[in-house]
Design a protein around this motif. Structure first.
Motif, PDB file in Angstrom:
ATOM      1  N   ASP A  43      33.737 -18.397  10.722  1.00 35.00           N
ATOM      2  CA  ASP A  43      33.914 -19.557   9.839  1.00 35.00           C
ATOM      3  C   ASP A  43      32.959 -20.683  10.231  1.00 35.00           C
ATOM      4  O   ASP A  43      32.440 -21.403   9.368  1.00 35.00           O
ATOM      5  CB  ASP A  43      35.357 -20.065   9.905  1.00 35.00           C
ATOM      6  N   LEU A  63      38.691 -16.356   6.695  1.00 40.90           N
ATOM      7  CA  LEU A  63      38.684 -14.898   6.626  1.00 40.90           C
ATOM      8  C   LEU A  63      40.069 -14.264   6.537  1.00 40.90           C
ATOM      9  O   LEU A  63      40.205 -13.158   6.033  1.00 40.90           O
ATOM     10  CB  LEU A  63      37.981 -14.311   7.863  1.00 40.90           C
ATOM     11  N   GLU A  64      41.076 -14.947   7.073  1.00 40.60           N
ATOM     12  CA  GLU A  64      42.401 -14.310   7.106  1.00 40.60           C
ATOM     13  C   GLU A  64      43.485 -15.330   6.790  1.00 40.60           C
ATOM     14  O   GLU A  64      43.408 -16.493   7.185  1.00 40.60           O
ATOM     15  CB  GLU A  64      42.659 -13.628   8.451  1.00 40.60           C
ATOM     16  N   ILE A  88      43.026 -10.350   4.112  1.00 38.08           N
ATOM     17  CA  ILE A  88      41.711 -10.491   4.744  1.00 38.08           C
ATOM     18  C   ILE A  88      40.661 -10.566   3.640  1.00 38.08           C
ATOM     19  O   ILE A  88      40.633  -9.725   2.725  1.00 38.08           O
ATOM     20  CB  ILE A  88      41.415  -9.298   5.672  1.00 38.08           C
ATOM     21  N   ASN A  90      36.316 -11.887   2.747  1.00 34.53           N
ATOM     22  CA  ASN A  90      35.010 -12.194   3.336  1.00 34.53           C
ATOM     23  C   ASN A  90      34.838 -13.699   3.541  1.00 34.53           C
ATOM     24  O   ASN A  90      34.140 -14.135   4.458  1.00 34.53           O
ATOM     25  CB  ASN A  90      33.885 -11.655   2.457  1.00 34.53           C
ATOM     26  N   TYR A  91      35.428 -14.473   2.654  1.00 33.52           N
ATOM     27  CA  TYR A  91      35.454 -15.936   2.730  1.00 33.52           C
ATOM     28  C   TYR A  91      36.440 -16.402   1.671  1.00 33.52           C
ATOM     29  O   TYR A  91      36.919 -15.604   0.865  1.00 33.52           O
ATOM     30  CB  TYR A  91      34.064 -16.554   2.491  1.00 33.52           C
ATOM     31  N   ILE A 122      42.497  -9.732  12.402  1.00 33.44           N
ATOM     32  CA  ILE A 122      41.102  -9.636  12.832  1.00 33.44           C
ATOM     33  C   ILE A 122      40.996  -9.516  14.346  1.00 33.44           C
ATOM     34  O   ILE A 122      40.321  -8.612  14.860  1.00 33.44           O
ATOM     35  CB  ILE A 122      40.286 -10.830  12.317  1.00 33.44           C
ATOM     36  N   GLY A 265      35.130  -5.426  10.520  1.00 26.19           N
ATOM     37  CA  GLY A 265      35.117  -5.454   9.061  1.00 26.19           C
ATOM     38  C   GLY A 265      34.419  -4.265   8.432  1.00 26.19           C
ATOM     39  O   GLY A 265      34.720  -3.893   7.293  1.00 26.19           O
TER      40      GLY A 265
END
Length: 325
Positions: A43, A63-64, A88, A90-91, A122, A265
């Protein structure tokens, strides 16, 4: 709905909090009302333009997440509206509502609070697959964990002990080592004050480390690669130091050791069954009370920049959480 937005690459202080439209759920997607979001080192990188993924502006980091299912798209059957889940992405996680691909939505155990769900997949997933699947860590082996009080590092200490390893925790301050000791590390090394190779040699009676877990990279890698045992495995987890190191490959050759990459990932795309099996095991251990995530600080959504700055300056231990609603 409110969201943290990155409108240009820069520092966390350049982020804004804005009202944006609620996302529209599509086939194979789940809309989640976010209760908590975990902070991860990517991040910090993504808002600076230093991450491998560079989204179109404006975007939200994150991400999460953990929260409640608001809507499910066509074809989604494993979760239902109102269910408590982890997600979860990617952004995009630093927002009040988030769309998550159905395959990345995981039901939470009944005894798991949102804050734990938001920091669980993660870091625990990375460490578990790294140790069990990639390094094949065996009970009785020695595991050296660099950055042992960080988000992934602390889970590596915890899981290493659960898997029966002799765990050496390596960190830069007394406070960080004290946290690793709370998670049952067998030996503690302050790499600022001690010579890493000599300390590992002493802790292992000259055997060195069968598995080395490295989320730091940089100068610490240059020292730690000398600490690998005969037929040892060196796990490359990340580069929190900011420098991607280079390796004189004779060091691998002379000890018949292995340099092993671990990008959690990538399993979602290349071998999702590995990720699913790992999370099943981890969530079972959590439900049994065998895993206890460490949250060092909790911030409201409006203070996302403050939290990211603390992470960027390496002022944190364990994980940090944003409370979204």
């Amino acid at each position: 709905m409110k969201a943290v937005l990155c409108r240009r690459f820069g520092l966390p202080e350049d982020l804004t909090i804005e009202d944006i439209p609620s996302p529209v759920v599509g086939p194979g997607e789940v809309k989640i009302a976010v209760k908590a979001a975990g902070l991860n080192f990517p991040d910090v990188l993504i808002v600076q333009g230093l991450y491998q993924l560079k989204p179109t502006f404006p975007f939200s980091p994150g991400l999460e997440i953990a929260g409640d299912v608001l809507e499910v798209g066509e074809g989604v059957e494993h979760v239902a509206v109102g269910q408590r889940v982890m997600g979860i992405v990617n952004y995009g996680g630093f927002a009040e509502e988030v769309l998550v691909p159905a395959g990345m939505v995981i039901p939470m155990p009944d005894n798991m609070p949102y804050e734990h769900g938001a920091i669980f997949p993660i870091v625990y997933g990375t460490s578990h697959i790294a140790l069990s699947h990639r390094a094949q860590l065996q009970a009785g082996e020695t595991l050296l964990v660099l950055g042992a009080a960080g988000g992934v590092g602390l889970t590596a200490v915890e899981l290493g002990k659960l898997m029966g390893a002799n765990v050496i925790a390596c960190a830069s301050t007394r406070e960080k080592l004290a946290l690793a000791e709370q998670y049952q590390a067998d030996h503690l090394i302050n790499y600022i004050k001690e010579d890493l190779r000599d300390a590992v040699k002493d802790a292992t009676n000259g055997h060195y480390a069968d598995v080395i877990y490295d989320p730091v990279g940089g100068a610490l890698f240059d020292e730690a690669i000398r600490c690998v045992a005969w037929e040892g495995r060196y796990l490359v987890i990340g580069f929190a130091s900011g420098r991607i190191p280079e390796l004189p490959t004779n060091r691998v050759l002379l000890k018949n050791s292995s340099l092993v990459g671990m990008f959690w990932g990538a399993y979602a795309v290349n071998d999702p069954a590995v990720m699913v099996r790992s999370l099943d095991i981890l969530l079972g251990w959590y439900a049994e009370g065998r895993l206890v995530p460490h949250i060092s600080a909790t911030y409201p959504l409006e203070q996302a920049a403050v939290a990211l700055t603390a992470m960027m300056n390496r002022q944190t231990m364990g994980k940090m959480v944003l409370r979204i609603s």
